[in-house]
Design an enzyme around this catalytic site. Structure first.
Site, PDB file in Angstrom:
ATOM      1  N   ASP A 298       0.866  -1.168   0.000  1.00 15.75           N
ATOM      2  CA  ASP A 298       0.000   0.000   0.000  1.00 15.75           C
ATOM      3  C   ASP A 298       0.914   1.233   0.000  1.00 15.75           C
ATOM      4  O   ASP A 298       2.012   1.205   0.532  1.00 15.75           O
ATOM      5  CB  ASP A 298      -0.924  -0.021   1.239  1.00 15.75           C
ATOM      6  CG  ASP A 298      -2.073   0.935   1.092  1.00 15.75           C
ATOM      7  OD1 ASP A 298      -3.025   0.849   1.883  1.00 15.75           O
ATOM      8  OD2 ASP A 298      -2.037   1.780   0.159  1.00 15.75           O
ATOM      9  N   GLU A 498      -9.639   7.836   4.740  1.00 13.93           N
ATOM     10  CA  GLU A 498      -8.537   7.303   5.540  1.00 13.93           C
ATOM     11  C   GLU A 498      -8.405   8.014   6.892  1.00 13.93           C
ATOM     12  O   GLU A 498      -9.406   8.401   7.506  1.00 13.93           O
ATOM     13  CB  GLU A 498      -7.232   7.353   4.732  1.00 13.93           C
ATOM     14  CG  GLU A 498      -7.337   6.506   3.440  1.00 13.93           C
ATOM     15  CD  GLU A 498      -5.997   6.258   2.799  1.00 13.93           C
ATOM     16  OE1 GLU A 498      -5.863   6.519   1.587  1.00 13.93           O
ATOM     17  OE2 GLU A 498      -5.078   5.788   3.492  1.00 13.93           O
TER      18      GLU A 498
HETATM   19  C1  GLC Z   1      -4.174   4.383  -0.062  1.00 14.13           C
HETATM   20  C2  GLC Z   1      -5.052   3.311   0.533  1.00 14.13           C
HETATM   21  C3  GLC Z   1      -5.307   2.134  -0.379  1.00 14.13           C
HETATM   22  C4  GLC Z   1      -5.286   2.567  -1.826  1.00 14.13           C
HETATM   23  C5  GLC Z   1      -3.900   3.071  -2.143  1.00 14.13           C
HETATM   24  C6  GLC Z   1      -3.795   3.610  -3.582  1.00 14.13           C
HETATM   25  O1  GLC Z   1      -3.303   4.875   0.901  1.00 14.13           O
HETATM   26  O2  GLC Z   1      -4.652   2.806   1.795  1.00 14.13           O
HETATM   27  O3  GLC Z   1      -6.576   1.573  -0.005  1.00 14.13           O
HETATM   28  O4  GLC Z   1      -5.593   1.458  -2.675  1.00 14.13           O
HETATM   29  O5  GLC Z   1      -3.452   4.092  -1.241  1.00 14.13           O
HETATM   30  O6  GLC Z   1      -4.567   4.779  -3.726  1.00 14.13           O
END
Ligand code: GLC
Length: 571
Positions: A298, A498
């Site tokens: 991630d 988030e």
């Molecule tokens: C973010 C998220 C994840 C997402 C990724 C790409 O921080 O935690 O769910 O797929 O980055 O955007």
């Protein structure tokens, strides 16, 4: 916690049967790997963000993947049209398949967060966020939503969505509660497979990863919804048995449904960040369950490991990460990984395994045989994007996801022929109805003109009341001169995503003070009032609940929010 404690007991965990390998693909992978340079192999395990990498750099570093993060639309324009997206897709693809300077060129794979429809693409159908879909408790509907999302993703040239989120949220203060389907593991488990089927097709059919299908990601592995106090990216509070019974249920069904990628979580368990948790990433997922797909990191999550940085983290690969999501750190990471390969800190055996998994993913997705992205759809792609039948499905999802919490004096259903006062900040705000992960990471104001079939709550009310000969008074502050027969007050949370949505308490009076005043004023004037609450989670709204005559929790309904009007008025 010592290294010895960072382990799992595989026999505690259920047996999982993942779909079998395709020998023909394996032979082709052997051939390609024999022709790849070490630099190409290192490039394949790196995914850069489209905001931070050019097509020329994709070629120069032989990068395996590009993602578009929540706010990485082409030209930094959240409202970028489909043509801009597909042009970017073609440019990255053409750079990746250019054989100049190498014996074998390997096509790029482009990922994005289509987590409630293809919500990064202006004009696409935006479905209710997962928390509302969980309330609908309708797995058939979920599979249809996933299938349509896949169709609209291909319109913009994407191959891969970082969905489904199969968290089991346990503390509603978590800013990602709405990305989870349910706090009930059995609902998450029932949904996970169906979403993977909708996105990828069914593994035992010809349609698997065929036309109109995309790669999916089960995320965030594992235990992201169980962190202490709901703190995003925190430490999951669970025994191993609770990990199995609460947080991993969705993975059991997603893996058996053939999900091709698993995204590692930012959270930690047993004091170890998931991106470095070898027991879970390798011993359980790959060795015990024989998962043969790709573990993707991630957003620079690898940089959170001890003694690591976003540009230098050999431990994640050795723990079982196959592809680093390295949005802006990709160039430094490429250099450091090459150095660690020379020094033996990362082994060629592990690197080859990761590359093999990535090539397998690309073969299964048909990328080695596919034309450039703009040539993959026959006819006009626009017929797929945000069509009326897609909007109709979204409206069905909205109606099924709303929850009636109160209906005193049998106020509902309302008479549409009367005079209806509509108040509250959420009545005509499409951005509030869609929440985060909409056109940009945090979401925000949306212009209905970009969504031909969109309906806010207010426009849905207008549609029904106008037909019945009634009258709508739109007064956001709830003040009126002509006395209405009834009031509808639409309020709730502003968009967030988030950790920016993390709360210290579910009773955040600062957000709803005005709404309680308006509702109490309407009650004092003897106006029967329906409150409609737009939120990413259950919150403590007793003052508003007590002041309203009737109350509907609508969660984050998306661009068909107006379908709520179909529910609240008598036919
Ligand atoms: C973010 C998220 C994840 C997402 C990724 C790409 O921080 O935690 O769910 O797929 O980055 O955007």
């Amino acid at each position: 916690m010592t290294e010895r404690d960072l382990t799992v007991t595989p026999d505690l965990w259920p047996e999982i049967k993942v779909p079998a390998l395709d020998p023909a693909i394996e032979a082709r992978i052997d051939d390609i790997m024999s022709k790849m340079t070490l630099e190409q192999k290192v490039g394949q395990v790196i995914q850069a963000d489209s905001d931070s990498v050019t097509p020329e750099e994709v070629k120069q570093y032989w990068l395996g993947s590009v993602l578009s993060g929540g706010s990485s639309a082409p030209g930094d324009d959240a409202f970028a049209p489909m043509d801009a997206w597909i042009a970017a897709a073609d440019a990255y693809w053409e750079a990746s398949v250019d054989p100049e300077g190498v014996e074998i060129a390997i096509p790029i794979i482009w990922g994005i967060d289509a987590v409630h429809g293809h919500a990064n693409l202006a004009g696409a159908t935006i479905f209710p966020h997962n928390i509302g879909l969980g309330a609908a408790n309708d797995p058939d509907l979920i599979e249809d939503i996933a299938r349509i999302t896949a169709e609209e993703l291909i319109v913009s040239g994407h191959d891969w969505t970082f969905a489904p989120t199969i968290a089991t949220p346990r503390d509603d203060r978590w800013g990602r509660t709405y990305e989870g389907y349910s706090e009930r593991p059995e609902i998450v488990r029932a949904y996970a497979a169906r979403i993977v089927y909708g996105l990828q097709g069914r593994p035992d059919t010809d349609g698997f990863l065929g036309d109109g299908r995309v790669i999916s990601s089960a995320k965030h592995y594992v235990g992201d919804g169980g962190t202490l106090d709901g703190i995003d990216q925190g430490e999951t509070q669970a025994t191993e048995q609770q990990m199995i019974d609460i947080h991993a249920q969705g993975y059991f069904s997603a893996l058996e449904a053939g999900v091709q990628t698993v995204m590692s979580s930012f959270s930690s368990w047993q004091g170890r960040k998931m991106h470095g948790h070898k027991a879970l990433l390798t011993d359980l997922l790959k060795t015990h369950w024989q998962f043969d797909g790709v573990v993707v990191g991630d957003w620079d999550g690898h940089g959170q490991l001890p003694d690591a940085s976003t540009t230098d983290c050999p431990d994640a690969l050795m723990a079982g990460l196959d592809m680093y999501m390295a949005p802006g750190s990709w160039k430094g990471l490429h250099a450091s990984l090459l150095g660690h390969l020379q020094s033996g800190r990362i082994t060629l055996h592990r690197l080859d395994d990761a590359v093999r998994r990535i090539l397998r993913l690309k073969f299964r997705a048909g990328l080695f045989d596919a034309p450039k992205p703009s040539s993959r759809i026959s006819g006009s792609p626009l017929r797929l994007l945000g069509s009326q039948d897609h909007a109709d499905l979204a409206a069905e999802a909205v109606r099924k996801s709303a929850v009636l919490l109160k209906n005193s004096d049998r106020l509902l259903p309302l008479n549409p022929a009367g005079t209806i006062l509509v108040s509250g900040s959420g009545a005509d705000d499409l951005g509030m109805a869609c929440g985060g992960w909409t056109l940009s990471w945090q979401g925000g104001r949306l212009d209905s003109r970009d969504y031909p079939h969109a309906e806010t709550v207010l426009t849905g009310i207008h549609r029904i009341v106008r037909t019945a000969g009634g009258k709508v008074l739109h007064r956001p502050d709830g003040r009126f001169r002509r006395r209405p027969d009834v009031a509808i007050h639409v309020f709730g949370e502003r968009p967030y995503a988030e950790f920016r949505g993390d709360l210290s308490t579910l009773d955040d009076r600062s957000v709803y003070r005005r709404d309680a005043e308006i509702l109490q004023r309407l009650r004092g004037a003897g106006i029967p009032t329906l409150a409609i609450f737009l939120s990413g989670r259950p919150l403590w709204i007793n003052p508003e609940l007590n002041a309203a005559t009737a109350f509907v929790a609508a969660f984050l309904p998306g661009t068909s929010a107006g379908a709520l009007a179909d529910l609240i008025f008598a036919p």
